[in-house]
Design a protein around this motif. Sequence first.
Motif, PDB file in Angstrom:
ATOM      1  N   GLY A  14      12.930   7.575 -10.438  1.00  0.00           N
ATOM      2  CA  GLY A  14      12.368   8.490  -9.549  1.00  0.00           C
ATOM      3  C   GLY A  14      11.535   7.644  -8.652  1.00  0.00           C
ATOM      4  N   LEU A  15      11.273   8.121  -7.281  1.00  0.00           N
ATOM      5  CA  LEU A  15      10.429   7.304  -6.524  1.00  0.00           C
ATOM      6  C   LEU A  15       9.584   8.344  -5.727  1.00  0.00           C
ATOM      7  CD1 LEU A  15      12.910   5.351  -4.062  1.00  0.00           C
ATOM      8  CD2 LEU A  15      11.383   4.452  -5.761  1.00  0.00           C
ATOM      9  N   GLY A  16       8.180   7.765  -5.879  1.00  0.00           N
ATOM     10  CA  GLY A  16       7.134   8.846  -5.639  1.00  0.00           C
ATOM     11  C   GLY A  16       6.231   7.892  -4.718  1.00  0.00           C
ATOM     12  N   ARG A  17       5.385   8.652  -3.973  1.00  0.00           N
ATOM     13  CA  ARG A  17       4.282   7.943  -3.301  1.00  0.00           C
ATOM     14  C   ARG A  17       3.050   8.793  -3.050  1.00  0.00           C
ATOM     15  NH1 ARG A  17       4.133  11.135   1.551  1.00  0.00           N
ATOM     16  NH2 ARG A  17       6.006  12.334   1.960  1.00  0.00           N
ATOM     17  N   GLU A  73       2.995   6.049   3.130  1.00  0.00           N
ATOM     18  CA  GLU A  73       3.163   7.141   3.661  1.00  0.00           C
ATOM     19  C   GLU A  73       4.453   7.632   3.716  1.00  0.00           C
ATOM     20  OE1 GLU A  73       1.262   7.852   7.269  1.00  0.00           O
ATOM     21  OE2 GLU A  73      -0.690   7.274   6.749  1.00  0.00           O
ATOM     22  N   ARG A  74       5.347   6.550   3.907  1.00  0.00           N
ATOM     23  CA  ARG A  74       6.862   6.882   3.913  1.00  0.00           C
ATOM     24  C   ARG A  74       7.451   5.645   3.377  1.00  0.00           C
ATOM     25  NH1 ARG A  74       9.717   8.466   9.228  1.00  0.00           N
ATOM     26  NH2 ARG A  74       8.351  10.438   8.734  1.00  0.00           N
ATOM     27  N   ILE A  75       8.322   5.679   2.207  1.00  0.00           N
ATOM     28  CA  ILE A  75       8.818   4.403   1.368  1.00  0.00           C
ATOM     29  C   ILE A  75       9.903   3.884   2.320  1.00  0.00           C
ATOM     30  CG2 ILE A  75      10.191   3.732  -0.400  1.00  0.00           C
ATOM     31  CD1 ILE A  75       8.899   6.100  -1.944  1.00  0.00           C
ATOM     32  N   PRO A  76       9.755   2.706   2.803  1.00  0.00           N
ATOM     33  CA  PRO A  76      10.744   1.791   3.467  1.00  0.00           C
ATOM     34  C   PRO A  76      12.282   2.180   3.026  1.00  0.00           C
ATOM     35  CG  PRO A  76       8.984   0.585   3.294  1.00  0.00           C
ATOM     36  CD  PRO A  76       8.707   1.617   2.344  1.00  0.00           C
ATOM     37  N   ALA A  77      13.225   2.288   3.842  1.00  0.00           N
ATOM     38  CA  ALA A  77      14.292   2.613   3.538  1.00  0.00           C
ATOM     39  C   ALA A  77      15.187   1.443   2.531  1.00  0.00           C
ATOM     40  CB  ALA A  77      15.550   2.662   4.718  1.00  0.00           C
ATOM     41  N   HIS A  78      14.733   0.187   2.872  1.00  0.00           N
ATOM     42  CA  HIS A  78      15.273  -0.976   1.995  1.00  0.00           C
ATOM     43  C   HIS A  78      14.766  -1.080   0.950  1.00  0.00           C
ATOM     44  CE1 HIS A  78      11.498  -2.722   3.627  1.00  0.00           C
ATOM     45  NE2 HIS A  78      11.569  -3.604   2.313  1.00  0.00           N
ATOM     46  N   ILE A  79      13.416  -0.528   0.467  1.00  0.00           N
ATOM     47  CA  ILE A  79      13.092  -0.719  -0.897  1.00  0.00           C
ATOM     48  C   ILE A  79      13.725   0.666  -1.606  1.00  0.00           C
ATOM     49  CG2 ILE A  79      11.039   0.168  -2.197  1.00  0.00           C
ATOM     50  CD1 ILE A  79       9.188  -1.414  -0.306  1.00  0.00           C
ATOM     51  N   ALA A  80      13.864   1.744  -1.069  1.00  0.00           N
ATOM     52  CA  ALA A  80      14.504   2.994  -1.653  1.00  0.00           C
ATOM     53  C   ALA A  80      15.829   2.575  -2.012  1.00  0.00           C
ATOM     54  CB  ALA A  80      14.441   3.987  -0.697  1.00  0.00           C
ATOM     55  N   ALA A  81      16.475   1.726  -1.098  1.00  0.00           N
ATOM     56  CA  ALA A  81      18.008   1.336  -1.334  1.00  0.00           C
ATOM     57  C   ALA A  81      18.122   0.295  -2.415  1.00  0.00           C
ATOM     58  CB  ALA A  81      18.659   0.916  -0.092  1.00  0.00           C
ATOM     59  N   GLY A  82      17.050  -0.271  -2.839  1.00  0.00           N
ATOM     60  CA  GLY A  82      17.109  -1.198  -4.126  1.00  0.00           C
ATOM     61  C   GLY A  82      16.551  -0.620  -5.192  1.00  0.00           C
ATOM     62  N   PRO A  98      14.713   7.991 -17.439  1.00  0.00           N
ATOM     63  CA  PRO A  98      14.691   6.922 -16.146  1.00  0.00           C
ATOM     64  C   PRO A  98      13.260   7.164 -15.816  1.00  0.00           C
ATOM     65  CG  PRO A  98      16.555   8.725 -15.879  1.00  0.00           C
ATOM     66  CD  PRO A  98      15.827   9.098 -17.212  1.00  0.00           C
ATOM     67  N   PRO A  99      12.803   5.847 -15.262  1.00  0.00           N
ATOM     68  CA  PRO A  99      11.348   5.894 -14.908  1.00  0.00           C
ATOM     69  C   PRO A  99      11.002   6.363 -13.508  1.00  0.00           C
ATOM     70  CG  PRO A  99      12.165   3.723 -14.676  1.00  0.00           C
ATOM     71  CD  PRO A  99      13.291   4.541 -15.358  1.00  0.00           C
ATOM     72  N   MET A 100       9.662   6.230 -13.260  1.00  0.00           N
ATOM     73  CA  MET A 100       9.273   6.756 -11.953  1.00  0.00           C
ATOM     74  C   MET A 100       8.373   5.432 -11.483  1.00  0.00           C
ATOM     75  SD  MET A 100       7.473  10.263 -10.190  1.00  0.00           S
ATOM     76  CE  MET A 100       8.140  10.504  -8.588  1.00  0.00           C
ATOM     77  N   ILE A 101       8.571   5.170 -10.207  1.00  0.00           N
ATOM     78  CA  ILE A 101       7.830   4.193  -9.539  1.00  0.00           C
ATOM     79  C   ILE A 101       7.228   4.614  -8.389  1.00  0.00           C
ATOM     80  CG2 ILE A 101       7.654   2.088  -8.090  1.00  0.00           C
ATOM     81  CD1 ILE A 101      10.302   1.487  -9.402  1.00  0.00           C
ATOM     82  N   ILE A 102       5.660   4.765  -8.182  1.00  0.00           N
ATOM     83  CA  ILE A 102       4.977   4.997  -7.342  1.00  0.00           C
ATOM     84  C   ILE A 102       4.563   4.194  -6.319  1.00  0.00           C
ATOM     85  CG2 ILE A 102       3.128   6.604  -6.906  1.00  0.00           C
ATOM     86  CD1 ILE A 102       4.737   7.982  -8.588  1.00  0.00           C
TER      87      ILE A 102
END
Length: 345
Positions: free
Chosen positions: A249-252, A234-243, A226-230
């Motif tokens: 992986g989700l990073g910031r 400061e905080r990933i919006p909920a609608h982006i995380a849900a999609g 699985p890839p990771m998107i950065i």
Amino acid sequence: MNLLRKMPPKLKYSEEQMSLALNAVKQGMPVATAAKTFKVPRTTLLDKKTGRTPINRKMGPPSVLSLLEEEILVNWIFLMTQKHQPTKEQVLDSVQLIIKQEKRKSPFTDGRPGKKWFASFLKRNPQVTSRIAQNLTPARESVTEEKLRRWFQEIHEYLRSENLLDVTKDPTRVFNADESAFFLQPKGEKVLAKKGAKSIYIAGTNDDKENLTVLVTANGQGDFAPPMIIFKYERIPAHIAAGVNKEWGLGRSETGWMCGSTFFEYITNVFVPWLDRNTITRPILLFIDGHVSHMTYNLSQYCKQNQIEIIALYPNSTHLIQPMDVAVFKLLKTYWKKSCKTISH
């Protein structure tokens, strides 16, 4: 007749110098020789050797890392020189992670030491100065066939010394990871126009400089983890995380690029669980870009526990020997541009 002798000036020395002198004495070096070699008082060294005075000596304000922690960090740097070129940023990232994980108080902004601490660290550990201070030119033209052949030989010798050469014969156990930027508004395509026209435009948005950073990992057999998107949030919006796929992986980060902490999160929360689910035989080899400072002491320890050998590719040679850069990202970005164009229309 004056029988009083003038006292010699007090010798200044670091805790690290005394530690090195004591180690040398334990290995058989005479006390007088060790004192002269490491520039510490002979009588003080003798007192510490015989136990008349404590081994640890406080000098000045308390340090952020203990003597043992700095010794561990130095040993880690030496280990990394066999597979990587440790940089100042990697050392500072490692110290920052130690401070945060231990919830230790420090005078540093966000727990990250700066130039002054790093300079003092090099003075306390002069044996690492030349390797850490070494810089490599960013020019790709500096990469020669001779340098690449030497790098391959050095890595081969390292793998042989660690009994890892057999791993290279199994494509399911040899991995490559690389990151690349995907612009939300890719550069315009070639269009038809009247010959001599000076200004040719294509419809765009205000997001022409915004991008995502994507880390892609795969093995020699073509199996993709699985890839990771950065994201630069400061905080990933909920609608982006849900999609986003739940296994990804989700990073910031502040810059939107991969950093030491986000790479650590990827390895621990995404990559290793994927290895476990797919019952990949350990140990494995993971080759990463040689000029990116993702490696930290914390990650090294975690990878050691999980039998993951991370090796940096030769710096500035991704256009030649980076599999992801050569064979994957070019095609992937072609389809990315087409998708972005379709969405914008």
